[in-house]
Design a protein around this motif. Structure first.
Motif, PDB file in Angstrom:
ATOM      1  N   ILE A  95       0.844  -1.194   0.000  1.00 18.60           N
ATOM      2  CA  ILE A  95       0.000   0.000   0.000  1.00 18.60           C
ATOM      3  C   ILE A  95       0.880   1.246   0.000  1.00 18.60           C
ATOM      4  O   ILE A  95       1.952   1.256   0.621  1.00 18.60           O
ATOM      5  N   LEU A  96       0.430   2.258  -0.712  1.00 19.21           N
ATOM      6  CA  LEU A  96       1.042   3.585  -0.659  1.00 19.21           C
ATOM      7  C   LEU A  96      -0.052   4.556  -0.265  1.00 19.21           C
ATOM      8  O   LEU A  96      -1.126   4.566  -0.873  1.00 19.21           O
ATOM      9  N   ILE A  97       0.223   5.344   0.750  1.00 20.25           N
ATOM     10  CA  ILE A  97      -0.754   6.305   1.276  1.00 20.25           C
ATOM     11  C   ILE A  97      -0.076   7.653   1.410  1.00 20.25           C
ATOM     12  O   ILE A  97       1.032   7.737   1.937  1.00 20.25           O
ATOM     13  N   SER A  98      -0.767   8.692   0.969  1.00 16.67           N
ATOM     14  CA  SER A  98      -0.302  10.044   1.292  1.00 16.67           C
ATOM     15  C   SER A  98      -1.452  10.800   1.941  1.00 16.67           C
ATOM     16  O   SER A  98      -2.621  10.579   1.605  1.00 16.67           O
ATOM     17  N   ILE A 139       5.521  -0.380   7.910  1.00 10.52           N
ATOM     18  CA  ILE A 139       6.038   0.712   7.084  1.00 10.52           C
ATOM     19  C   ILE A 139       7.463   0.391   6.660  1.00 10.52           C
ATOM     20  O   ILE A 139       8.317   0.086   7.487  1.00 10.52           O
ATOM     21  N   LYS A 140       7.694   0.489   5.344  1.00 17.15           N
ATOM     22  CA  LYS A 140       9.013   0.218   4.777  1.00 17.15           C
ATOM     23  C   LYS A 140       9.745   1.495   4.371  1.00 17.15           C
ATOM     24  O   LYS A 140      10.964   1.509   4.295  1.00 17.15           O
ATOM     25  N   ASP A 141       8.965   2.541   4.065  1.00 23.36           N
ATOM     26  CA  ASP A 141       9.579   3.806   3.657  1.00 23.36           C
ATOM     27  C   ASP A 141       8.566   4.923   3.883  1.00 23.36           C
ATOM     28  O   ASP A 141       7.356   4.687   3.875  1.00 23.36           O
ATOM     29  N   TYR A 166       2.689  13.863   3.816  1.00 25.10           N
ATOM     30  CA  TYR A 166       3.358  12.679   4.354  1.00 25.10           C
ATOM     31  C   TYR A 166       2.950  11.505   3.481  1.00 25.10           C
ATOM     32  O   TYR A 166       1.759  11.305   3.227  1.00 25.10           O
ATOM     33  N   ILE A 167       3.932  10.749   2.997  1.00 24.35           N
ATOM     34  CA  ILE A 167       3.653   9.581   2.169  1.00 24.35           C
ATOM     35  C   ILE A 167       4.349   8.368   2.759  1.00 24.35           C
ATOM     36  O   ILE A 167       5.456   8.482   3.300  1.00 24.35           O
ATOM     37  N   VAL A 168       3.670   7.232   2.675  1.00 28.17           N
ATOM     38  CA  VAL A 168       4.147   6.007   3.305  1.00 28.17           C
ATOM     39  C   VAL A 168       4.011   4.837   2.326  1.00 28.17           C
ATOM     40  O   VAL A 168       2.992   4.744   1.624  1.00 28.17           O
ATOM     41  N   TYR A 169       5.018   3.989   2.300  1.00 31.82           N
ATOM     42  CA  TYR A 169       4.919   2.701   1.612  1.00 31.82           C
ATOM     43  C   TYR A 169       4.953   1.635   2.703  1.00 31.82           C
ATOM     44  O   TYR A 169       5.841   1.630   3.559  1.00 31.82           O
ATOM     45  N   ALA A 170       3.966   0.732   2.689  1.00 34.72           N
ATOM     46  CA  ALA A 170       3.896  -0.318   3.706  1.00 34.72           C
ATOM     47  C   ALA A 170       3.528  -1.646   3.055  1.00 34.72           C
ATOM     48  O   ALA A 170       2.946  -1.685   1.968  1.00 34.72           O
ATOM     49  N   GLU A 171       3.890  -2.709   3.740  1.00 35.62           N
ATOM     50  CA  GLU A 171       3.547  -4.054   3.304  1.00 35.62           C
ATOM     51  C   GLU A 171       2.787  -4.771   4.403  1.00 35.62           C
ATOM     52  O   GLU A 171       3.010  -4.514   5.594  1.00 35.62           O
ATOM     53  N   ARG A 172       1.895  -5.670   3.988  1.00 36.04           N
ATOM     54  CA  ARG A 172       1.091  -6.447   4.940  1.00 36.04           C
ATOM     55  C   ARG A 172       2.019  -7.349   5.749  1.00 36.04           C
ATOM     56  O   ARG A 172       2.897  -7.999   5.208  1.00 36.04           O
ATOM     57  N   VAL A 173       1.834  -7.356   7.051  1.00 33.63           N
ATOM     58  CA  VAL A 173       2.658  -8.171   7.951  1.00 33.63           C
ATOM     59  C   VAL A 173       2.194  -9.613   7.854  1.00 33.63           C
ATOM     60  O   VAL A 173       1.043  -9.921   7.797  1.00 33.63           O
TER      61      VAL A 173
END
Length: 173
Positions: A95-98, A139-141, A166-173
């Motif tokens: 997912i990418l969220i800003s 969150i990865k970045d 603010y922008i975030v790149y995350a992966e499902r745990v």
């Protein structure tokens, strides 16, 4: 949507962040109706499907039925009453969220003419981080940037050095 101004700086930073984490071979579900940034993603070679304007607080069908590799939510979560439920319903692994960051010197945005163009949440970075953690994302970045405006006054000066996005790149745990 962008009759008077076009968010060139925000779109430039968002596209750079997207390219850093998502390959054009990956399919994307972009939360929200088709918009100028969806068109930019498509022109850059991404396979993008948008939700169709349904109230994502109430209707998760498009998210639940999606088989895409990545979900993007650019400037969407601040409008939702329950982004927690939306994040829990996402099946994609990335997912990418800003979000626009809460500005301590400005009240929450509220359109007087469009009830869907209002910010229920004015996020601080730690709040989005916590929301992602609580809904099973790692969150990865992340990145932040300012949004200076060419006006005179105290707020325009503060906007020159206070991060606005603010922008975030995350992966499902």
């Amino acid at each position: 949507m962008y009759q008077k101004t076009f968010p060139n700086k925000r779109f430039k930073h968002t596209l750079q962040f997207l390219k850093k984490h998502v390959d054009t071979s990956q399919s994307i579900l972009d939360l929200g109706v088709k918009n100028p940034f969806s068109d930019i993603m498509i022109s850059e070679g991404y396979n993008v499907t948008n939700t169709s304007g349904e109230d994502l607080d109430e209707d998760h069908k498009s998210i639940l039925n999606s088989e895409t590799d990545v979900v993007t939510a650019f400037e969407i979560f601040e409008h939702l009453l329950s982004p927690y439920e939306v994040l829990k319903s996402i099946k994609s692994k990335k997912i990418l969220i800003s979000v626009p960051l809460r500005l301590w010197f400005s009240s929450a945005y509220r359109s007087k003419t469009d009830e869907r163009d209002r910010h229920y949440h004015e996020f601080e970075d730690w709040q989005l981080d916590w929301l992602l953690e609580k809904t099973g994302w790692k969150i990865k970045d992340r990145a932040k940037w300012t949004n200076p405006v060419n006006k005179i006054g105290i707020r325009p000066i503060l906007r020159r050095f206070t991060p606005r996005y603010y922008i975030v790149y995350a992966e499902r745990v």
